[in-house]
Design a protein around this motif. Structure first.
Motif, PDB file in Angstrom:
ATOM      1  N   PHE A   1     -13.746   5.144 -22.300  1.00  0.00           N
ATOM      2  CA  PHE A   1     -12.378   5.377 -22.776  1.00  0.00           C
ATOM      3  C   PHE A   1     -11.425   5.630 -21.609  1.00  0.00           C
ATOM      4  N   SER A   2     -11.982   5.907 -20.430  1.00  0.00           N
ATOM      5  CA  SER A   2     -11.150   6.051 -19.228  1.00  0.00           C
ATOM      6  C   SER A   2     -11.256   4.749 -18.438  1.00  0.00           C
ATOM      7  N   PRO A   3     -10.240   3.885 -18.528  1.00  0.00           N
ATOM      8  CA  PRO A   3     -10.369   2.550 -17.926  1.00  0.00           C
ATOM      9  C   PRO A   3     -10.554   2.589 -16.417  1.00  0.00           C
ATOM     10  N   GLU A   4     -10.121   3.686 -15.765  1.00  0.00           N
ATOM     11  CA  GLU A   4     -10.233   3.743 -14.305  1.00  0.00           C
ATOM     12  C   GLU A   4     -11.614   4.227 -13.853  1.00  0.00           C
ATOM     13  N   ALA A   5     -12.478   4.587 -14.808  1.00  0.00           N
ATOM     14  CA  ALA A   5     -13.799   5.111 -14.435  1.00  0.00           C
ATOM     15  C   ALA A   5     -14.729   3.987 -13.967  1.00  0.00           C
TER      16      ALA A   5
ATOM     17  N   ALA B   1     -16.765   7.306 -10.263  1.00  0.00           N
ATOM     18  CA  ALA B   1     -15.463   7.496  -9.616  1.00  0.00           C
ATOM     19  C   ALA B   1     -14.377   7.255 -10.645  1.00  0.00           C
ATOM     20  N   TYR B   2     -13.329   8.070 -10.576  1.00  0.00           N
ATOM     21  CA  TYR B   2     -12.101   7.762 -11.319  1.00  0.00           C
ATOM     22  C   TYR B   2     -11.157   7.128 -10.299  1.00  0.00           C
ATOM     23  N   GLY B   3     -10.915   5.832 -10.430  1.00  0.00           N
ATOM     24  CA  GLY B   3     -10.139   5.143  -9.400  1.00  0.00           C
ATOM     25  C   GLY B   3     -10.905   5.219  -8.088  1.00  0.00           C
ATOM     26  N   THR B   4     -10.268   5.773  -7.062  1.00  0.00           N
ATOM     27  CA  THR B   4     -10.938   5.845  -5.759  1.00  0.00           C
ATOM     28  C   THR B   4     -11.598   7.206  -5.536  1.00  0.00           C
ATOM     29  N   LYS B   5     -11.447   8.108  -6.516  1.00  0.00           N
ATOM     30  CA  LYS B   5     -11.980   9.466  -6.320  1.00  0.00           C
ATOM     31  C   LYS B   5     -13.376   9.599  -6.928  1.00  0.00           C
ATOM     32  N   GLU B   6     -14.383   9.687  -6.053  1.00  0.00           N
ATOM     33  CA  GLU B   6     -15.751   9.835  -6.560  1.00  0.00           C
ATOM     34  C   GLU B   6     -15.982  11.287  -6.973  1.00  0.00           C
ATOM     35  N   VAL B   7     -16.472  11.470  -8.215  1.00  0.00           N
ATOM     36  CA  VAL B   7     -16.695  12.843  -8.704  1.00  0.00           C
ATOM     37  C   VAL B   7     -18.174  13.138  -8.993  1.00  0.00           C
ATOM     38  N   ILE B   8     -19.009  12.094  -9.140  1.00  0.00           N
ATOM     39  CA  ILE B   8     -20.469  12.293  -9.222  1.00  0.00           C
ATOM     40  C   ILE B   8     -21.057  11.457  -8.089  1.00  0.00           C
TER      41      ILE B   8
ATOM     42  N   GLY C   1     -22.353  25.228 -13.839  1.00  0.00           N
ATOM     43  CA  GLY C   1     -21.573  24.936 -12.639  1.00  0.00           C
ATOM     44  C   GLY C   1     -20.116  25.263 -12.883  1.00  0.00           C
ATOM     45  N   PRO C   2     -19.377  25.515 -11.797  1.00  0.00           N
ATOM     46  CA  PRO C   2     -17.967  25.872 -11.922  1.00  0.00           C
ATOM     47  C   PRO C   2     -17.143  24.742 -12.536  1.00  0.00           C
ATOM     48  N   ALA C   3     -15.911  25.047 -12.926  1.00  0.00           N
ATOM     49  CA  ALA C   3     -15.013  24.014 -13.439  1.00  0.00           C
ATOM     50  C   ALA C   3     -14.877  22.895 -12.413  1.00  0.00           C
ATOM     51  N   GLN C   4     -14.665  21.673 -12.905  1.00  0.00           N
ATOM     52  CA  GLN C   4     -14.447  20.490 -12.058  1.00  0.00           C
ATOM     53  C   GLN C   4     -15.711  20.009 -11.352  1.00  0.00           C
ATOM     54  N   SER C   5     -16.874  20.477 -11.822  1.00  0.00           N
ATOM     55  CA  SER C   5     -18.114  20.043 -11.179  1.00  0.00           C
ATOM     56  C   SER C   5     -18.603  18.700 -11.700  1.00  0.00           C
ATOM     57  N   ALA C   6     -17.903  18.168 -12.715  1.00  0.00           N
ATOM     58  CA  ALA C   6     -18.234  16.883 -13.354  1.00  0.00           C
ATOM     59  C   ALA C   6     -19.261  17.029 -14.467  1.00  0.00           C
ATOM     60  N   LYS C   7     -19.326  18.201 -15.066  1.00  0.00           N
ATOM     61  CA  LYS C   7     -20.261  18.410 -16.174  1.00  0.00           C
ATOM     62  C   LYS C   7     -19.862  17.556 -17.378  1.00  0.00           C
ATOM     63  N   THR C   8     -18.585  17.632 -17.759  1.00  0.00           N
ATOM     64  CA  THR C   8     -18.118  16.842 -18.904  1.00  0.00           C
ATOM     65  C   THR C   8     -18.218  15.350 -18.608  1.00  0.00           C
ATOM     66  N   SER C   9     -17.848  14.963 -17.398  1.00  0.00           N
ATOM     67  CA  SER C   9     -17.926  13.542 -17.027  1.00  0.00           C
ATOM     68  C   SER C   9     -19.354  13.028 -17.143  1.00  0.00           C
ATOM     69  N   LEU C  10     -20.315  13.860 -16.754  1.00  0.00           N
ATOM     70  CA  LEU C  10     -21.719  13.467 -16.853  1.00  0.00           C
ATOM     71  C   LEU C  10     -22.099  13.187 -18.309  1.00  0.00           C
ATOM     72  N   LEU C  11     -21.713  14.082 -19.209  1.00  0.00           N
ATOM     73  CA  LEU C  11     -22.015  13.846 -20.632  1.00  0.00           C
ATOM     74  C   LEU C  11     -21.387  12.536 -21.104  1.00  0.00           C
ATOM     75  N   ARG C  12     -20.177  12.286 -20.653  1.00  0.00           N
ATOM     76  CA  ARG C  12     -19.477  11.074 -21.095  1.00  0.00           C
ATOM     77  C   ARG C  12     -20.146   9.803 -20.572  1.00  0.00           C
ATOM     78  N   CYS C  13     -20.850   9.913 -19.453  1.00  0.00           N
ATOM     79  CA  CYS C  13     -21.611   8.751 -18.972  1.00  0.00           C
ATOM     80  C   CYS C  13     -22.798   8.465 -19.898  1.00  0.00           C
TER      81      CYS C  13
HETATM   82  N1  LIG Z   1      -9.986  10.883 -17.033  1.00  0.00           N
HETATM   83  C1  LIG Z   1      -9.982  11.340 -15.767  1.00  0.00           C
HETATM   84  N2  LIG Z   1      -9.253  10.712 -14.808  1.00  0.00           N
HETATM   85  C2  LIG Z   1      -9.269  11.147 -13.529  1.00  0.00           C
HETATM   86  N3  LIG Z   1      -9.961  12.209 -13.097  1.00  0.00           N
HETATM   87  C3  LIG Z   1     -10.697  12.871 -14.000  1.00  0.00           C
HETATM   88  C4  LIG Z   1     -10.746  12.479 -15.377  1.00  0.00           C
HETATM   89  N4  LIG Z   1     -11.565  13.329 -16.036  1.00  0.00           N
HETATM   90  C5  LIG Z   1     -12.017  14.218 -15.110  1.00  0.00           C
HETATM   91  N5  LIG Z   1     -11.494  13.942 -13.881  1.00  0.00           N
HETATM   92  C6  LIG Z   1     -11.793  14.672 -12.624  1.00  0.00           C
HETATM   93  O1  LIG Z   1     -13.191  14.652 -12.419  1.00  0.00           O
HETATM   94  C7  LIG Z   1     -13.645  15.886 -11.890  1.00  0.00           C
HETATM   95  C8  LIG Z   1     -14.701  16.474 -12.806  1.00  0.00           C
HETATM   96  O2  LIG Z   1     -14.104  16.832 -14.048  1.00  0.00           O
HETATM   97  P1  LIG Z   1     -14.949  17.284 -15.307  1.00  0.00           P
HETATM   98  O3  LIG Z   1     -15.999  16.284 -15.574  1.00  0.00           O
HETATM   99  O4  LIG Z   1     -13.996  17.589 -16.396  1.00  0.00           O
HETATM  100  O5  LIG Z   1     -15.643  18.624 -14.738  1.00  0.00           O
HETATM  101  P2  LIG Z   1     -16.158  19.918 -15.528  1.00  0.00           P
HETATM  102  O6  LIG Z   1     -16.498  19.519 -16.919  1.00  0.00           O
HETATM  103  O7  LIG Z   1     -17.350  20.368 -14.726  1.00  0.00           O
HETATM  104  O8  LIG Z   1     -15.064  20.924 -15.462  1.00  0.00           O
HETATM  105  C9  LIG Z   1     -12.409  16.765 -11.741  1.00  0.00           C
HETATM  106  O9  LIG Z   1     -11.976  16.683 -10.432  1.00  0.00           O
HETATM  107  C10 LIG Z   1     -11.415  16.136 -12.703  1.00  0.00           C
HETATM  108  O10 LIG Z   1     -10.106  16.337 -12.270  1.00  0.00           O
END
Ligand SMILES: Nc1ncnc2c1ncn2[C@@H]1O[C@H](COP(=O)(O)OP(=O)(O)O)[C@@H](O)[C@H]1O
Ligand SMILES: [Mg+2]
Length: 253
Positions: free
Chosen positions: A58-62, A15-22, A39-51
């Motif tokens: 580097f994202s303190p709210e994660a 979750a970033y803050g209160t928003k769960e993305v995975i 997967g489409p944009a915003q699917s959390a692909k990049t976020s997954l790699l960062r985990c």
């Molecule tokens: N640093 C961040 N802070 C808050 N929300 C984020 C941050 N990085 C990504 N998000 C949100 O997380 C979700 C997934 O993003 P991301 O991992 O970039 O997906 P993808 O790589 O599949 O496009 C999106 O809704 C995006 O807005």
């Protein structure tokens, strides 16, 4: 954990803050496979790699929960973070050229890690540039600025730099969005060679690229796994989920 399992992810939530993305995903990546994530944009692909390599920190709210094991080791317990990030190389969508020479771009990390003998550095730089299919184009101008290269060359330089850490796992995040098709195909050939030496995680929004390259592919959508299977299934006539078929066929996404 089976011997050929390289990465084991269990009930991963982010979750970033209160928003769960995975939303609690589990899967394994095998050693020396090219593992696709589509997967489409915003699917959390990049976020997954960062985990995986904990650059998510580097994202303190994660907020991360669940577990990730690499080689059986819990990455969240790892003390040597730099070691972890060396082990899991990352190539970003846009080339990140350092404003230093081509040679120094590749030698930077090994020098930081203590490799100083010129002969050893020369060998490593050449090896990485060869692996990235850039050597022949730059061998006569290793001292010129990396940032003067073309976009496609800079992306290969970024790959050479990722290889200079001698990673066990190479993650590529939409590596080809800013480069021409000819360079893209050259890098795709490079990846087929590299898989002999490492595990490759290929994040791409180009389903055809995943079809060409991967052994298995995971379809991630809004932070959930829709389907994970062998290429022949994901890209075949009858994947397990209709949404996979629709996405791969370009009906949405
Ligand atoms: N640093 C961040 N802070 C808050 N929300 C984020 C941050 N990085 C990504 N998000 C949100 O997380 C979700 C997934 O993003 P991301 O991992 O970039 O997906 P993808 O790589 O599949 O496009 C999106 O809704 C995006 O807005
Ligand atoms: Mg992304």
């Amino acid at each position: 954990m089976p011997a050929d399992t390289h990465v084991e992810v269990r009930d991963l939530r982010l979750a970033y803050g209160t928003k769960e993305v995975i939303h609690g995903i589990s899967f394994d990546i095998r050693r020396n496979e090219i593992f696709g994530v589509i997967g489409p944009a915003q699917s959390a692909k990049t976020s997954l790699l960062r985990c995986l390599n904990r650059t998510i920190e580097f994202s303190p709210e994660a907020r991360v929960s669940g577990s990730i094991h690499v080689d059986g080791e819990d990455v969240r317990q790892v003390k040597d973070l730099y070691g972890l990030r060396r082990k899991i190389g990352m190539v970003a969508p846009l080339p990140v050229g350092l404003p230093i020479s081509i040679y120094d771009n590749v030698a930077f990390a090994p020098r930081c890690a203590g490799l100083t003998r010129k002969g050893d550095l020369d060998d490593l730089v050449e090896q990485c540039l060869r692996q990235a299919a850039l050597w022949d184009e730059v061998k006569d101008r290793l001292n010129s600025l990396g940032t003067k290269l073309s976009g496609g060359q800079q992306q290969r330089l970024t790959i050479a730099r990722a290889l200079s850490h001698q990673p066990e796992i190479l993650c590529l995040d939409e590596f080809s969005i800013a480069i021409d098709p000819v360079t893209t195909m050259r890098i795709e050939d490079v990846l087929k060679e590299l898989r002999k030496d490492m595990t490759i995680i290929l994040v791409t929004n180009l389903t055809q690229q995943a079809r060409r390259l991967t052994d298995r592919t995971m379809f991630l959508w809004n932070g959930e796994i829709i389907e994970l299977d062998r290429n022949a299934v994901i890209f075949g006539d009858q994947p397990g989920d209709k949404r996979t078929y629709d996405y791969v066929m370009g009906i949405f996404g």
